[in-house]
Design a protein around this motif. Structure first.
Motif, PDB file in Angstrom:
ATOM      1  N   GLN A 105      53.880  37.130  53.251  1.00  0.00           N
ATOM      2  CA  GLN A 105      54.680  36.320  53.432  1.00  0.00           C
ATOM      3  C   GLN A 105      54.669  35.322  54.253  1.00  0.00           C
ATOM      4  O   GLN A 105      54.937  33.693  54.170  1.00  0.00           O
ATOM      5  N   ILE A 108      51.407  32.323  53.184  1.00  0.00           N
ATOM      6  CA  ILE A 108      52.052  31.586  52.087  1.00  0.00           C
ATOM      7  C   ILE A 108      52.516  30.673  52.381  1.00  0.00           C
ATOM      8  O   ILE A 108      52.387  29.307  52.140  1.00  0.00           O
ATOM      9  N   ALA A 109      53.852  31.282  53.453  1.00  0.00           N
ATOM     10  CA  ALA A 109      54.825  30.060  54.113  1.00  0.00           C
ATOM     11  C   ALA A 109      54.615  29.257  54.554  1.00  0.00           C
ATOM     12  O   ALA A 109      54.464  28.415  54.274  1.00  0.00           O
ATOM     13  N   ASN A 111      51.312  27.171  53.490  1.00  0.00           N
ATOM     14  CA  ASN A 111      50.634  26.777  52.753  1.00  0.00           C
ATOM     15  C   ASN A 111      51.080  26.094  51.551  1.00  0.00           C
ATOM     16  O   ASN A 111      51.894  27.202  50.684  1.00  0.00           O
ATOM     17  N   VAL A 112      50.935  24.999  50.866  1.00  0.00           N
ATOM     18  CA  VAL A 112      52.191  24.436  49.631  1.00  0.00           C
ATOM     19  C   VAL A 112      51.339  24.891  48.818  1.00  0.00           C
ATOM     20  O   VAL A 112      52.329  25.442  47.424  1.00  0.00           O
ATOM     21  N   GLN A 115      52.419  28.240  47.856  1.00  0.00           N
ATOM     22  CA  GLN A 115      53.697  28.841  47.457  1.00  0.00           C
ATOM     23  C   GLN A 115      53.677  28.871  46.305  1.00  0.00           C
ATOM     24  O   GLN A 115      54.343  28.599  45.818  1.00  0.00           O
ATOM     25  N   GLU A 116      52.717  27.246  45.462  1.00  0.00           N
ATOM     26  CA  GLU A 116      53.237  26.756  44.199  1.00  0.00           C
ATOM     27  C   GLU A 116      52.096  28.313  43.043  1.00  0.00           C
ATOM     28  O   GLU A 116      53.099  28.642  42.227  1.00  0.00           O
ATOM     29  N   GLU A 118      52.775  31.416  44.021  1.00  0.00           N
ATOM     30  CA  GLU A 118      53.537  32.730  44.010  1.00  0.00           C
ATOM     31  C   GLU A 118      54.600  32.008  42.985  1.00  0.00           C
ATOM     32  O   GLU A 118      55.003  32.989  42.585  1.00  0.00           O
ATOM     33  N   LEU A 119      54.344  30.495  42.777  1.00  0.00           N
ATOM     34  CA  LEU A 119      56.348  30.384  41.819  1.00  0.00           C
ATOM     35  C   LEU A 119      55.668  31.221  40.543  1.00  0.00           C
ATOM     36  O   LEU A 119      56.005  30.934  39.728  1.00  0.00           O
ATOM     37  N   LYS A 155      63.505  38.038  44.727  1.00  0.00           N
ATOM     38  CA  LYS A 155      63.086  37.339  45.668  1.00  0.00           C
ATOM     39  C   LYS A 155      63.843  37.165  46.975  1.00  0.00           C
ATOM     40  O   LYS A 155      63.598  37.190  48.197  1.00  0.00           O
TER      41      LYS A 155
END
Length: 190
Positions: A105, A108-109, A111-112, A115-116, A118-119, A155
């Motif tokens: 996590q 991921i947090a 790096n944009v 993050q995308e 992950e979504l 989440k």
């Protein structure tokens, strides 16, 4: 390097997580990951499509666990309660991998692009949950609402669990957040 290496996937994952933590995701190459794991790039690509997938490779198994467990939930369960049964099935998996989940996590947090990704993966989970609910005969929009709500519960519970000391476990965090959601939707305050 030998032709066959035991636990290549696990070694690649460990090497990638170490390198992402040391150097950052952006500055880490597939060649470096394979080298740290004592494997070839070719072996890396047998297991992962790209370096990003090292972080998301478990999503297929997670989705399978959620869908399979939801399908086995009691027929009398409401849509959100069937989703809750599925979410609870993931708790033990996460509790066993707490530190790895926390490191993942953090990466991921930072790096944009991740993050995308992950979504996108979370959206796929919501769609899979909704599909499993439709298989149980839940009509729209109830199936989609319950699937999306389940991912929202996941989440928030995951964030609470990751940010805590490890107690309560993921299952308790899921139940707490689910109870809060039910209180909010019933018109109450938590």
């Amino acid at each position: 390097m030998s032709r066959w290496e035991p636990n290549a996937r696990g070694r690649l994952e460990q090497a990638a997580m170490e390198l992402y933590g040391e150097r950052g995701y952006e500055k880490t190459t597939v060649t470096e990951i394979a080298g740290r794991a004592g494997l070839t790039e070719r072996t890396f690509f047998r297991h992962y499509a790209d370096k990003r997938e090292v972080l998301f490779g478990g999503s297929v198994a997670l989705q399978g666990l959620l869908v399979d467990t939801l399908a086995e939930a009691p027929a009398s369960a409401s849509p959100i309660d069937a989703v809750a049964v599925a979410l609870q099935a993931t708790a033990a998996v996460f509790d066993e991998r707490r530190e790895q989940s926390r490191r993942r996590q953090e990466i991921i947090a930072a790096n944009v692009e991740l993050q995308e990704r992950e979504l996108v993966k979370l959206d796929s989970l919501a769609a899979a949950l909704a599909g499993a609910l439709r298989e149980r005969g839940v009509p729209e929009p109830a199936a989609s609402l319950a699937g999306e709500a389940g991912v929202a519960v996941f989440k928030v519970a995951f964030g609470r669990w990751i940010g805590g000391s490890g107690e309560p476990g993921m299952g308790a965090c899921i139940q707490e957040v689910l109870d809060e959601l039910k209180a909010v939707t019933a018109g109450g305050r938590t």
